[in-house]
Design a protein around this motif. Structure first.
Motif: not given
Length: 805
Positions: A657-665, A729-731
């Protein structure tokens, strides 16, 4: 004579009289003038700014020498286990400022230089970066040496003294142009040549079998000349050594029947030997099977192991009687920084079996207990696989040893998995597909007792069930050298931030080490008073200027290896986009694309503290770690990124929650590999993405050469193994979250503070503490070696205290 300071320049400098002792300042001024006169043979009438830098560097070095000698005396008296860090890269950057900080001389030097009418920043800018590394791997090695000294470990760094380091990057008409990094052209005040320890290194030749065993004969000899650089710990009087080897040709010309032409050619041929240490290969993520590179790798390990053996035999204990190698692993720990020094494993076996006449099984047991290995890459093209034919020509005895190591290894695997021939094939040190090659990562694993590094489990496949231990570690970054303006505000002993000691804020003083900081020690993070004290600091950052909320500055430091076509095309595309964006009458006043050429340590020290948002956007599972993201986190930049590399542990420490995480795992990428990736699907589905690609394809960013970037778009559509479109798109959605939070300075600042507070795990001091206790079997100490002005009895007393501890 130096021009007098203007009123504006005088206002830039702030005198600190009364804070430092007058006698210290007077001594430094005296040393400065003495070196200007006697070392540089100049006076103030003719001295240049570089002369002033050298005078200051020699003055600071004077304060190192006594501590350096005393440290070696202390190690001889206490005979500790010694740690040897072998690396083909040490990205040291500049030395002056770090040395002043670690010796506690910075304030006194600032005042002395001020009183001499000079500008400290100007002098620091005269120092050449020691760019003996490509990036994270080499910078990490430099940080580790600093931390080992700070933690009181008897440690040595060993590498190559490249005459030309990582190339200087120039951008001309938007294209990268490489220039040689002639970093030694003005001399290096920090190193000391040690010709008395010059050692022979052998190449080529053949192997003779006899009753006494194998003999490597008819070799060509190159001499390894050591240059020592002091590595001071932080405020503990410990000064360790980094020893870099330079190649020299021997002088044994045959003068019996030469003529002038033969003699001249013989002298010219010396260059062939000395080329070994001429230049750093400008690539740490792509394997090139060049003979010169293999020569470099063997050159450094052969010279280093001779040095280690000499020091072991000449130790206080070893010199008192016959040498027994039973205690070798108790006195020697060798860390391999990636696979580049992997030839140390067969070389140590050669020394034990062929020279010291140990039996094979005894030698192998000692060797395996001595080595540990750090992995840095998950990319297949970066893994070293040396052709059998090249090894057979250049190092014939070592190939024999590798074959025997492999046979013993395969016998063990066969006993564990007798029916699994595929596993045996995949775990062999010798690969058969596409020509016989030695897999150096496999050699490192088989020849080491511990393996270190992130994501190794994911790339080693069948090894994990047989060899792998739990709890792989991330590496860490040196806090003292990369904190930029924070170091003036937060990190020094007794430093305060707007009246509140850092220890009161986070519950951990600097003296305990930044690695003791934890996010859960932040009860005041929501306090309006506390936030009010922090927020002005972020506004005042000098590089971002006053239009912070109007202008987003995108910094894109990138260097392409000279032969890497696609990387160079991407750089050209970035600069071409910048030309269009920066001149746009609407967008240009709000957004700037700035390409920072020649990214290096000294530039990173300016850029990283000035950054708001760190973009760490590698596709999940493709980045082994990354150390830049840690440095950004430490300096208060928030991170937008994928769950890849060190981002994974950063999210664990700070919370997603304190980072901006996106994309595939990683599991999403694996599933896509099975189902197949079709870039065209995303191109047709996402209008914004389609527009961007069409603009690149149509020549919008390069109208004079509309076909220029066809290679880039062709790669994206047809052979993009990083699947860039899949995360696009998630980015963009995640970037909208960034924009929203950035408009709320108070909430942005809260998140910044939480990231800084959670970043302590990534200190190299913490990492080296783990290495020391878990891998090398040594204990860090907070005992301080007595300074040179104290009597020898004080040194003996400290040695006794250490033994009792």
């Amino acid at each position: 004579m130096a021009a007098p300071l203007t009123d504006q320049e005088k206002r830039k400098q702030i005198s600190i009289r009364g804070i430092v002792g007058v006698e210290n300042v007077a001594e430094l001024k005296k040393g400065f003038n003495r070196h200007l006169h006697f070392t540089l043979v100049k006076d103030r009438n003719v001295a240049t700014p570089r002369d002033y830098y050298f005078a200051l560097a020699h003055t600071v070095r004077d304060h190192l020498v006594g501590r350096w000698i005393r440290t070696q005396q202390f190690y001889y008296e206490t005979d500790p286990k010694r740690v040897y860090y072998l690396s083909l890269e040490f990205y040291m950057g500049r030395t002056l400022q770090n040395t002043m900080i670690n010796l506690g001389l910075q304030n006194a030097c600032d005042e002395a230089i001020y009183q001499l009418g000079l500008d400290m920043e100007d002098l620091e800018e005269m120092e050449e970066d020691a760019g003996l590394g490509n990036g994270g791997l080499g910078r990490l090695a430099a940080c580790f040496l600093d931390s080992m000294a700070t933690l009181g470990l008897a440690a040595y760094g060993y590498g190559i003294r490249y005459e030309y380091g990582i190339f200087n990057q120039k951008i001309k008409n938007g294209w990268q142009v490489e220039e040689a990094d002639d970093w030694l052209r003005h001399g290096n005040p920090w190193e000391k040549a040690r010709p008395e320890y010059m050692l022979p290194v052998h190449f080529y030749g053949r192997v003779e079998e006899s009753k006494e065993g194998a003999k490597w004969v008819d070799t060509q000899v190159v001499l390894a000349m050591p240059y020592d650089t002091p590595i001071p710990g932080y405020m503990n009087n410990t000064v360790n050594t980094m020893r870099l080897w330079s190649a020299r040709a021997p002088n044994d010309f045959n003068l019996m029947d030469f003529n002038v032409g033969d003699y001249i050619q013989a002298v010219l041929d010396r260059n062939l030997a000395e080329n070994i240490s001429r230049v750093l290969y400008p690539n740490d993520n792509f394997f090139e099977g060049k003979e010169l590179r293999l020569k470099q790798e063997y050159f450094v390990v052969a010279a280093t192991l001779q040095d280690i053996m000499r020091r072991f035999k000449n130790s206080k204990k070893g010199s008192s009687g016959p040498v027994s190698f039973d205690s070798f692993p108790e006195k020697v720990a060798i860390q391999l920084n990636d696979t580049h020094p992997a030839m140390a494993i067969p070389e140590l076996m050669r020394v034990f079996v062929d020279i010291e006449k140990l039996d094979w099984d005894t030698a192998w047991a000692i060797t395996k207990r001595t080595f540990a290995y750090t992995n840095h890459t998950v990319l297949p093209e970066a893994l070293e696989r040396w052709p059998i034919g090249l090894l057979e020509t250049l190092l014939p005895r070592h190939l024999q040893i590798i074959y025997r190591i492999n046979q013993g290894h395969l016998d063990e695997i066969s006993a564990l998995f007798p029916e699994d021939m595929d596993r045996i094939r995949r775990m062999s040190l010798i690969e058969e597909d596409g020509g016989k090659r030695v897999n150096m990562a496999h050699l490192c694993i088989v020849g080491s007792h511990k393996y270190y590094g992130p994501l190794v489990r994911s790339i080693m496949g069948p090894w994990s069930e047989v060899l792998w231990g739990p709890g792989q570690k991330y590496y860490g970054a040196l806090v003292r050298s990369i904190m930029g303006p924070w170091s003036e505000v937060l990190w020094g002993p007794g430093q305060k931030y707007y009246g509140a000691p850092w220890s009161e804020v986070l519950g951990a003083p600097w003296s305990e080490g930044v690695h003791s900081l934890q996010g859960n020690r932040m009860p005041c993070v929501s306090s309006h008073v506390f936030l009010g004290k922090w927020y002005p600091f972020f506004l005042c950052n000098p590089m971002n200027g006053g239009k912070r909320h109007l202008r987003r500055i995108l910094c894109l430091p990138l260097q392409a290896a000279p032969g890497y076509h696609m990387a160079k095309m991407i750089i050209k595309l970035i600069t071409a986009v910048g030309e269009v964006v920066n001149k746009d009458p609407v967008v240009g006043s709000k957004l700037k694309v700035i390409y920072l050429e020649n990214y290096r340590v000294s530039l990173a020290e300016k850029v990283i503290p000035a950054t708001d948002l760190s973009e760490q956007i590698s596709t999940a599972g493709t980045e082994a770690s990354g150390t830049g993201n840690m440095k950004f986190m430490l300096n208060g930049a928030l991170t937008i990124g994928t769950m890849d590399g060190a981002n994974v542990e950063m999210a664990e420490e700070a919370g997603e929650e304190n980072m901006f995480i996106f994309g595939m795992r990683v599991e999403d990428v694996a599933e896509m590999d099975v189902q197949g990736y079709d870039a065209m699907t995303y191109y047709q589905k996402i209008p914004e993405l389609k527009q961007a690609i069409d603009q690149i394809n149509s020549g919008f960013f390069c109208p004079k050469q509309p076909e220029l970037f066809k290679d880039v778009t062709n790669m994206l559509f047809n052979h993009d193994r990083f699947k860039v479109f899949a995360d696009y798109e998630d980015y963009i959605t995640c970037q909208e979250k960034v924009n929203e939070l950035y408009q709320n300075p108070r909430e942005w600042t809260k998140m910044v503070i939480k990231n800084i507070a959670a970043s302590g795990k990534f200190s190299s001091d913490r990492t080296i503490t783990d290495y020391a206790t878990e891998v090398w079997g040594v204990e860090p100490t907070d005992l301080k070696i007595p300074p040179p002005n104290e009597p020898r009895e004080a040194l003996d007393e400290t040695a006794r205290a250490l033994r009792e501890k």
